[in-house]
Every structure is written in structure tokens, then in C-alpha cells.
Design an enzyme around this catalytic site. Structure first.
Site, PDB file in Angstrom:
ATOM      1  N   ASP A  92      -1.248  62.288  44.405  1.00  0.00           N
ATOM      2  CA  ASP A  92      -1.303  63.118  45.603  1.00  0.00           C
ATOM      3  C   ASP A  92      -1.127  62.264  46.858  1.00  0.00           C
ATOM      4  O   ASP A  92      -1.654  61.154  46.945  1.00  0.00           O
ATOM      5  CB  ASP A  92      -2.651  63.845  45.634  1.00  0.00           C
ATOM      6  CG  ASP A  92      -2.726  64.907  46.705  1.00  0.00           C
ATOM      7  OD1 ASP A  92      -1.877  65.808  46.693  1.00  0.00           O
ATOM      8  OD2 ASP A  92      -3.638  64.838  47.539  1.00  0.00           O
ATOM      9  N   GLU A 130       3.829  62.240  44.724  1.00  0.00           N
ATOM     10  CA  GLU A 130       4.088  63.368  45.620  1.00  0.00           C
ATOM     11  C   GLU A 130       4.614  62.813  46.938  1.00  0.00           C
ATOM     12  O   GLU A 130       3.856  62.368  47.796  1.00  0.00           O
ATOM     13  CB  GLU A 130       2.825  64.185  45.877  1.00  0.00           C
ATOM     14  CG  GLU A 130       3.126  65.428  46.727  1.00  0.00           C
ATOM     15  CD  GLU A 130       1.975  65.876  47.604  1.00  0.00           C
ATOM     16  OE1 GLU A 130       2.061  66.980  48.159  1.00  0.00           O
ATOM     17  OE2 GLU A 130       1.001  65.123  47.770  1.00  0.00           O
ATOM     18  N   ASP A 137       1.156  74.568  46.745  1.00  0.00           N
ATOM     19  CA  ASP A 137       1.305  74.246  48.170  1.00  0.00           C
ATOM     20  C   ASP A 137       2.311  75.132  48.891  1.00  0.00           C
ATOM     21  O   ASP A 137       2.504  74.981  50.104  1.00  0.00           O
ATOM     22  CB  ASP A 137       1.763  72.791  48.331  1.00  0.00           C
ATOM     23  CG  ASP A 137       0.649  71.788  48.077  1.00  0.00           C
ATOM     24  OD1 ASP A 137      -0.515  72.121  48.378  1.00  0.00           O
ATOM     25  OD2 ASP A 137       0.933  70.693  47.577  1.00  0.00           O
TER      26      ASP A 137
END
Length: 595
Positions: A328, A357, A424
Site C-alpha cells: 500500500d 500500489e 478505492d
């Protein structure tokens, strides 16, 4: 020729080892400025009385975007070393391009003029796990997938799907629920699960970690998780967990110690603190993820933090046999940490998948010393803008995808994580304004493209939802409320991807025809023996495409893939004439095979 547009740089995505024997070499030129390019190449030590000895090899026009053409060639140097340059030909000019500039003829008296690939060292070859190339991922938000053990429900848990999701409500999703639904995933064709965070946390999204070494009690215990991994592996399904190492949660014990002891805390250097006393409202006076005071940024340059997190990374592999980590906010963590992270993870499991990410050009992280791949958001944004939103025309879409293909080496592209939506973003059905035909085109392109595709839970049965928290609704398990037609369609595409490597992750990709007026594209997947041609109508009108745009020089008999009900493809032979045209229905496609 526009010399200032001609570009090459050794290594990175312009000159790289595809494997232990083959090199890929790229050149960028101004769009439509050069007719053909040849690679001038030779061993740096091959000389005779006439000077340095070299050969020429045609380069392929791999892709074009709005400004540039991208040429590529594959070469196998006999002794794993190479000097090389480029011979460019336009209608009225021929140029030799070398590391030292431009020449009218190829220099032979001194090969130091040329670009150099000193030696193809096996240790330098980018090597991502092979299994990832054949994986179709399914992203699960654990709190919202299935409630298999109500005894674990947090206080205030609501009945499943009884109301819309919010940032604070809970519905009781857990590991037992996932175990109970594994046969559903097998039926769909899934062979990889990406879980958003599962560790002990405060929120329903779990990106605010309290304890990286403990399972969140609402999901189950470690033995249940071990059983989940075992049951997945029995079914050929790999498991990837979410590593939130950029920041912790507010209730992470070291941060609580800082709040309690302030400057006297033994953990003050675990975070990026600018002053004391620490305050988190109305605006935190310490570094955070975005501006969220509940997510203090970890100092990964601190040796104690580094040791703690690397131990976390190894622990879940060594103890539970997970298969990968999704990282992340990966671009905000220092590169050196990720280099050490890779070493630790690969020592624990050599074929573990490391996925970052990052939403932008990620070449600095993809040199073989940090990540195996990144989440391919440039692909995502291009596909959504073209197919779902009808926001860009066919040329703009082709430009985006061409950029995606040339941004990284081919062996990186083969494991790029190609998603259409996630926790997201709004769901694809919502982005497509509830138009299922547009969603079907999205899936066609995603599942026939280079890379490793990911489906967000529930999209395959027609779930809709806007931005967070709307995209995080409870999975719909009532069959009468599921879009079974869409499910069967996605299942068929996954089966085609797994059974026919050219449809899936094999071969090469290129656009054959782009029509802005009709808002249509024709692309193909090809190798030395076969071609699969996809003609796609992204408009709401029936269109005609000249057959010559599909098959180019190859006329004669071709086979069309006819999609039938009940998960099957019928191949129908068609005789192609130079004057033929094909009709494509609105928001539809046709697939042709040439052998």
C-alpha cells in the site's frame, strides 16, 4: 527526419534482457516520420581487415501514441554482449543513429561510437514469478464478502446487506465466509485472491493497523486463516495479502506510547514527528497518510522499524505460506527499504509475488531489485475512459495503451496487475452508467490483454456502487439478485484466457485499425504460428469495417469465434475476399483466428 525526436537509452525499458539469452531493444521516433528501422548489431570484439563486423536486423513498429512511434527488435547475441546502433530510413533520407550522434554511413573504424550492452548477466535478468502470468485475481474486501461465523461479529454488526455501506458500519464478513464460498470462485475460474488488509485494526477497512502480527478478531483466528490458505492451495488458488507499511494506525502500540510519553517515548523515532507535544486535531503535526491523523507515517529508515516490518513480511509467508504481498502507498516508502524487503521476502519464498500500489510511471521500482509489478492504473484509466465512460475516442485510447506497452519491459508487462476497479474506485457498472454491454467490452479487453487481470468481488454478477464507501457493499449471494448472464460471460472469458495462451497472456499485442468516426478499434494477439483478431465496436450504432483492416495481407479462409450460450465457443470458417466488410452490432465485438 526530426532528429530531436529520436531517442534511445541503454537499459531500463529501451534495452533490457528479456531472459538469459535474448535482448529487447527499443527506439522512439517522431510519429509517422520514419518508414523503417534496422538494428545494426555485432559482437564488440569481432574485427577483421575491413573493420568492425556487424549485421542488420529489421525492427518492428510495436506501437504508436499521439507523438511518437516505438520500434522494437529481439536479438540473441552469440556471446551475450553487444554493440549496436540504428539505421533509419524515411522517404528521402537515411540516417545512422549511435551513442555519439548521427552519421550518414555506419562507422566501422571504431565501435565505441555505438551503444553498448556490455554483458547479459543472468543475475541481472528481471525475473517475476512464472505462476503470476497465468493468474486471474479476485479482490476481496473481507468485511463485505461473506459472513460464515456470526459469533465473531463485532458489536453493532448489521444484518448482511441490510443497508448501504458507510465508513463506520460492520456486516460481519470473515474468513469462514470465504472458505464457504471457495467453490464459487473455482467455478468462476479464479486462481488468485488479493485480500485487502486482514490484520488487527480499528476501522472496517483495516488500513489503520493496530497489530501487524495478529489477525483482526472479526475475521477469525490464525488457525482459521491457516485453513483458508490450505483450502485455497488445494484448489490451485494463490493468496496475496495487503502490506500497509507506509503508515500504521492511531492505536498501534508504538504510536500510543508516543502519545503517552511524548519526547521521552522510546518509539519517537518510529514516526516522522516535527514537534512536541503531539496533536492529531484539527490538523496533525506529524507526517501521515494524506492528512489522516489516524494513520501516522512510519519511518522506514529507522533500523527498529525496518526490522519489525521485515519480520512481519517473512512471518506470514513462513508461518502461513501466503504467496505474495500487495504494498500500500508503495511510492512514499524509501527505495532502500523495498530493496531489503525484496531480499527478505524472496529468501522466505523465492516465487512470492511483490506488487506495489503506484498510480504513475513506476520504472524506478521495476529494476529487478524492488517490485515484481505495480497496479496498472494507466491501463485502468484508459480502459474506463474509453469503454465505460465513452470519454475519449479510439485514437486516444490506443495512445494510452501504446504508452502502457512501451513504458516497461515486456517481462514486466506480463505480470502487471490489470484492474478495472477496486475498493478505492467506483464499480465498473456504475462508471458505465449501468450499461452492461460496456462492462462486457471492458472484460473482453482486460482478459485478452497482456498482464495478470483482477476482478473486484461482485462485479462479475453486476454489483454497482459509487466511490468509497459505495463500492464496498456486501456481496450479493441471493442468486435471483445476481446477473447470471454476466457471470457466465466472465466465466467464459476466463476459461478462454486459461485454455488459449494467445487469447490470454501469450504472444504480442498491437492495434491494426483505429476509427474515431465509428469509435471502433481492431487489435490482435499474435505469435509465429497464429493470429487472434478482435474487432470492437464501442459505439451505439452498427458499424462496418473493411475486412482488409483486419487481415491485412492474409486473405483466404479464416475462422470466426462465435460465442454461444452455456460457456462454449463455436469456430466458423469464413472465406475472405478483398472487398469484404464485416458488420459489428452496437457495443459488441467479433473475434477472428488466422493460422
Amino acid at each position: 527526419m526530426y532528429r530531436e525526436a529520436i531517442y534511445h537509452r541503454p537499459k531500463n525499458n529501451y534495452s533490457y534482457a528479456y531472459d538469459e539469452k535474448r535482448l529487447h531493444i527499443r527506439l522512439k521516433t517522431k510519429k509517422n516520420d520514419v518508414d523503417n528501422v534496422k538494428l545494426i548489431h555485432g559482437d564488440p570484439y569481432d574485427w577483421d581487415g575491413d573493420g568492425w563486423q556487424f549485421s542488420r536486423k529489421d525492427m518492428l513498429l510495436q506501437a504508436s501514441d499521439a507523438l511518437f512511434d516505438y520500434w522494437i527488435v529481439e536479438i540473441t547475441p552469440p556471446f551475450r554482449r553487444l554493440r549496436y546502433g540504428f539505421e533509419l530510413q524515411s522517404e528521402d533520407e537515411k540516417l545512422i543513429f549511435t551513442e555519439k550522434g548521427f552519421y550518414e554511413t555506419a562507422p566501422t573504424d571504431d565501435n565505441s561510437y555505438y551503444f553498448c550492452f556490455p554483458f547479459l548477466n543472468a543475475a541481472d535478468v528481471f525475473m517475476a514469478p512464472e505462476w503470476v502470468k497465468d493468474t486471474v485475481w479476485y479482490q476481496i474486501f473481507p468485511e463485505r464478502f461473506a459472513n460464515g461465523n456470526p459469533s465473531l461479529n463485532p458489536a453493532g454488526t448489521l444484518p448482511w446487506g441490510s443497508t448501504k455501506p458507510t465508513t463506520t458500519n460492520f456486516f460481519g464478513g470473515d474468513f469462514q465466509g470465504v472458505i464457504d464460498k471457495l467453490d464459487y470462485l473455482v467455478d468462476l475460474g479464479i486462481n488468485g485472491i488479493y485480500f485487502t488488509p486482514i490484520f488487527k485494526a480499528h476501522s472496517n477497512h483495516n488500513y489503520d493497523t493496530i497489530d501487524y502480527m495478529e489477525i483482526d478478531p472479526q475475521f477469525g483466528d490464525k488457525e482459521t486463516f491457516r485453513l483458508l490458505v490450505t483450502e485455497c492451495h488445494k484448489r490451485g488458488i494463490r493468496i496475496m495479502l495487503d502490506a500497509v507499511f507506509n503508515h500504521s494506525g492511531y492505536y498501534f502500540a508504538p504510536f500510543q506510547d508516543v502519545l503517552e510519553n511524548q519526547e521521552a517515548s522510546a518509539y519517537k523515532d518510529w514516526f516522522h514527528l516535527s514537534e512536541f507535544p503531539i496533536v492529531h486535531t484539527p490538523k496533525p503535526n506529524y507526517d501521515t497518510f494524506a492528512y489522516f491523523g489516524a494513520m501516522p507515517k512510519l519511518n522506514t529508515e529507522n533500523p527498529e522499524v525496518k526490522a519489525y516490518l521485515l519480520n512481519v513480511a517473512k512471518y506470514w509467508i513462513e508461518e502461513f505460506d501466503i504467496d505474495g504481498w500487495r504494498l500500500d502507498v508503495a511510492n512514499e516508502v524509501d527505495h532502500n527499504f523495498w530493496r531489503e524487503f525484496r531480499k527478505a521476502v524472496k529468501q522466505a519464498k523465492s516465487d512470492a509475488y511483490i506488487l506495489g500500489e503506484i498510480w504513475h510511471d513506476s520504472m524506478p521500482w521495476l529494476q529487478g531489485d524492488q517490485f515484481d509489478a505495480v497496479m496498472n492504473y494507466p491501463f485502468t484509466n484508459g480502459a474506463i475512459d474509453f469503454f465505460a465512460k465513452d470519454k475519449i475516442n479510439a485514437s486516444s485510447f490506443a495512445n494510452v495503451i501504446s504508452k502502457v506497452l512501451t513504458m516497461y519491459p515486456a517481462n514486466v508487462n506480463e505480470v502487471s496487475f490489470n484492474l478495472l476497479d477496486s475498493h478505492d474506485t467506483p464499480r465498473i457498472l456504475t462508471l458505465a452508467k449501468e450499461n452492461k454491454d460496456r462492462v462486457k467490452l471492458l472484460y473482453l479487453f482486460q482478459l485478452s490483454f497482456i498482464g495478470t487481470p483482477c476482478i473486484y468481488y461482485g462485479d462479475e454478477i453486476g454489483m454497482a456502487g459509487g466511490n468509497d464507501p459505495g463500492c464496498r457493499a456486501c456481496m450479493e449471494w441471493e442468486v435471483q439478485n445476481q446477473d447470471q448472464d454476466l457471470f457466465q460471460y466472465v466465466k467464459l472469458l476466463i476459461e478462454l484466457r486459461k485454455s488459449d495462451s494467445l487469447f490470454g497472456n501469450g504472444g504480442s499485442f498491437r492495434f491494426l485499425h483505429i476509427d474515431n468516426r465509428q469509435n471502433s478499434i481492431v487489435y490482435e494477439k499474435y505469435d509465429k504460428g497464429r493470429r487472434l483478431i478482435f474487432a470492437v465496436n464501442n459505439s451505439e450504432e452498427t458499424i462496418k469495417i473493411p475486412i482488409e483492416k483486419l487481415v491485412k495481407a492474409k486473405l483466404g479462409e479464416i475462422e470466426e469465434w462465435i460465442f454461444q450460450e452455456h460457456l462454449s465457443i463455436k469456430k466458423k470458417s469464413t472465406l475472405v475476399k478483398p472487398t469484404s466488410t464485416i458488420n459489428i452490432q452496437p457495443l459488441s465485438f467479433r473475434i477472428f483466428e488466422i493460422k
